[in-house]
Design an enzyme around this catalytic site. Structure first.
Site, short mmCIF file in Angstrom:
data_model
loop_
_atom_site.label_atom_id
_atom_site.label_comp_id
_atom_site.label_asym_id
_atom_site.label_seq_id
_atom_site.Cartn_x
_atom_site.Cartn_y
_atom_site.Cartn_z
N GLU A 108 -5.19 -3.06 -47.94
CA GLU A 108 -4.48 -2.67 -49.16
C GLU A 108 -3.31 -3.60 -49.45
O GLU A 108 -3.09 -3.97 -50.61
CB GLU A 108 -3.99 -1.22 -49.04
CG GLU A 108 -5.14 -0.21 -49.10
CD GLU A 108 -4.67 1.23 -48.97
OE1 GLU A 108 -3.45 1.45 -48.83
OE2 GLU A 108 -5.52 2.14 -49.00
N HIS A 121 -5.69 5.35 -55.88
CA HIS A 121 -5.80 6.50 -55.00
C HIS A 121 -6.35 7.74 -55.72
O HIS A 121 -6.60 8.76 -55.07
CB HIS A 121 -4.43 6.82 -54.38
CG HIS A 121 -4.07 5.90 -53.26
ND1 HIS A 121 -3.62 4.62 -53.49
CD2 HIS A 121 -4.08 6.05 -51.92
CE1 HIS A 121 -3.38 4.03 -52.33
NE2 HIS A 121 -3.65 4.86 -51.37
#
Length: 312
Positions: A160, A193
């Site tokens: 990420e 997300h």
């Protein structure tokens, strides 16, 4: 407007607008590819099942490995002139590596002073017990063999941060400047997300209202956290700091203030929370001063003035 050969003349402003669109679309596509890679494997199993974790880790590791190629392609499409290599722009470099690994992590631990003190209070052996647990070899062996731990503490932070900070910030900086990029890049991270909504809806664990509420809260704190690690990246020019801070925060979770309010030693505990926040604010710029990290390659992409990149 027509040029000498009766062709359209592209003004500098139009070229800048085109470059910005290329920057934003490149970041959006990269975020889509990262999230989309999680769903190339069809399975009815929950996300914490070891086989699901292994497949998804393989997918995001592949996307992360290809992210330098995405930055290289962006440099070509956006016609960017830069002396640094793609890896240097993405924060993978040797100069200033040790302080870049230690100081941002120390800063993050200062912020978590309250939760760390809380944990020590709950441990029968106090601070000594906490330190023994942190350096216990057997505990680390168990962690390394746990697929959930590897995903949360290793794979997720590395991939990420490499994609959403290392790859996206160099793309955004020429268009938005360093300061705006710090607050723009986390939006891609936060929105990414929202894919957890799909998982929760598929498993029918909660009502749609609860799922959206939880996802909204997750978007809020992942965006705030993303802004912090983007700040670390822009100030240090390294991706290692954001990775270690990300891993540490994943291990700690959100500070449990409600539990602190009900603790028998509430006053001392709340004081540690306040002290941690104040020390964090005081040390934020000194511990991320570019003086410790050398010339920051990504800052060479920034239009002047680029105050975030300057020595304070």
């Amino acid at each position: 407007m027509l040029g000498p050969e009766h062709g359209p003349v592209i003004t500098q402003e139009e070229h800048a607008q085109t470059r910005c669109w290329v920057c934003v679309l490149s970041c959006f596509l990269l975020a889509c590819v990262y999230v989309g890679s999680l769903y190339v494997w069809r399975s009815s199993l929950p996300r914490d099942h070891p086989s699901v974790i292994k497949r998804r880790c393989a997918s995001v590791l592949l996307v992360s490995a290809l992210s330098p190629a995405a930055v290289k392609a962006w440099i070509h499409w956006a016609d960017v002139r830069v002396d640094a290599s793609v890896w240097e722009l993405m924060g993978v470099r040797l100069e200033g590596l040790l302080p870049a690994a230690v100081l941002p992590l120390l800063l993050t631990m200062v912020f978590y002073l309250g939760p760390l003190v809380h944990s020590a209070m709950e441990n029968p052996d106090g601070v000594t017990g906490e330190l023994q647990s942190a350096f216990d070899v057997q505990s680390w062996r168990l962690c390394v063999g746990d697929a959930v731990w590897l995903r949360n503490q290793v794979v997720a932070p590395v991939t990420e941060e490499l994609v959403f900070r290392g790859a996206m910030l160099p793309m955004l900086v020429p268009c938005t400047g360093p300061t705006a990029a710090i607050f723009t890049a986390p939006l891609f991270f936060g929105v990414a997300h929202f894919h957890h909504v799909i998982e929760q809806r598929r498993l029918h664990k909660d009502s749609m209202r609860v799922i959206l509420l939880v996802s909204g809260m997750q978007f809020l704190y992942t965006t705030v956290f993303g802004a912090f690690t983007a700040f670390i990246f822009m100030r240090t020019g390294h991706v290692v700091g954001p990775v270690l801070c990300h891993s540490f925060c994943n291990s700690q979770g959100l500070p449990d203030i409600s539990s602190a309010l009900q603790h028998p030693q509430r006053s001392a505990l709340l004081l540690s929370y306040v002290m941690g926040l104040l020390l964090f604010l005081v040390l934020l710029f000194p511990l991320t001063d570019p003086f410790f990290y050398g010339a920051i390659p990504v800052c060479s992409l920034a239009p002047p003035p680029s105050s975030v990149c300057q020595i304070s």
